[in-house]
Design an enzyme around this catalytic site. Sequence first.
Site, mmCIF file in Angstrom:
data_model
loop_
_atom_site.group_PDB
_atom_site.id
_atom_site.type_symbol
_atom_site.label_atom_id
_atom_site.label_comp_id
_atom_site.label_asym_id
_atom_site.label_seq_id
_atom_site.Cartn_x
_atom_site.Cartn_y
_atom_site.Cartn_z
ATOM 1 N N ASP A 98 0.861 -1.185 0.000
ATOM 2 C CA ASP A 98 0.000 0.000 0.000
ATOM 3 C C ASP A 98 0.900 1.238 0.000
ATOM 4 O O ASP A 98 1.496 1.577 1.028
ATOM 5 C CB ASP A 98 -0.889 0.023 1.241
ATOM 6 C CG ASP A 98 -1.909 -1.107 1.294
ATOM 7 O OD1 ASP A 98 -1.726 -2.114 0.578
ATOM 8 O OD2 ASP A 98 -2.867 -0.985 2.079
ATOM 9 N N LYS A 161 -7.019 3.555 -2.518
ATOM 10 C CA LYS A 161 -7.293 3.461 -1.079
ATOM 11 C C LYS A 161 -7.447 4.855 -0.512
ATOM 12 O O LYS A 161 -6.692 5.767 -0.861
ATOM 13 C CB LYS A 161 -6.140 2.705 -0.419
ATOM 14 C CG LYS A 161 -6.156 2.664 1.090
ATOM 15 C CD LYS A 161 -4.971 1.843 1.585
ATOM 16 C CE LYS A 161 -4.749 2.001 3.080
ATOM 17 N NZ LYS A 161 -3.565 1.245 3.543
ATOM 18 N N LYS A 191 -10.179 0.390 -1.438
ATOM 19 C CA LYS A 191 -9.980 0.101 -0.019
ATOM 20 C C LYS A 191 -10.325 1.340 0.808
ATOM 21 O O LYS A 191 -9.808 2.420 0.563
ATOM 22 C CB LYS A 191 -8.544 -0.326 0.260
ATOM 23 C CG LYS A 191 -8.266 -0.603 1.739
ATOM 24 C CD LYS A 191 -6.868 -1.149 1.951
ATOM 25 C CE LYS A 191 -6.524 -1.253 3.427
ATOM 26 N NZ LYS A 191 -5.152 -1.786 3.646
#
Length: 237
Positions: A98, A161, A191
Site C-alpha cells: 500500500d 485506497k 480500499k
Amino acid sequence: MTDRSLPADPIALAGYVDHTLLKPEATTADVTALVEEGARLGVFSVCISPTFVAHAARVAAGRLAVATVCGFPSGKHVSAVKAAEAARSVADGADEVDMVIDVGAAKEGAFDAVRADVAAVRAAVPDGHLLKVIIESATLTDDEIVAVCRAAQGAGADFVKTSTGFHPAGGASVHAVELMAATVGDALGVKASGGIRTLDDALAMIGAGATRLGLSGTAGVLAGFSGGRAPAGGSGY
C-alpha cells in the site's frame, strides 16, 4: 449507498479486512499477536510496517496474506526510494503493498507526476502481488480524487485506497468511497481505511463501493453482528 450485497455475518465481513497495526511503537510480539488474531478471525490479510514483513510472513505461514506500506505515512519520498522499499518488502514476503502518493503533487495538479510515482512502484512490485495506492482522500477535492484515481489506474495499480489513517484531515468517508468506486468501476479495487470503528461504519463503506477495509479494531467491528460494541481507541486506521 450503491445497490450492492452486504456481508451478512462476521465470516463474510472478515474476508474484506486488512487487519492493521501500523503504530510506531508496535513490537514483534504485537505483530505475532496480530497475525494470530487475524487468522482466528478469518481476515483476508494483516497489514504491518515494512520492518515486520519477514516476521509476519513467517508467523502467517500462508494462513492469510501479508500486506505492508510504502512511503508511509507522508508520501514525501522520492519515487526510487518508494520503489526500493516496495521491492524489499516483496522480497521479505509481502503479498501486497500500500503506497502513499505525494499528496502535494496532487494538490498542485501535477497528476502526471502522481502517475509516474505510482508507475515506479508498480515496476518494483511483480505480477501476482497487489499494489494499492493511498490517495489521502480527505485532503483532496472531488476533482482531485477523480484525477488521482485515474492516474493510479493508468500506472497499473490494483486498488485505490482512501487514507493512511494518520492525517489530521481525517480518514475514509462514504462520499469519497462512492466517488472512487464510480471512477475506477470494476477495473480496480477500492480500499476504505481510517476511522472505521463500528459495524455500521464498515457496512456503509462496503455499500458505497469498498472491496477491502483497513481496520485496526477488527474484533470489535465483527462483534457488532452479535450486538457487541467496538472498543474505544485504536490507531485510527
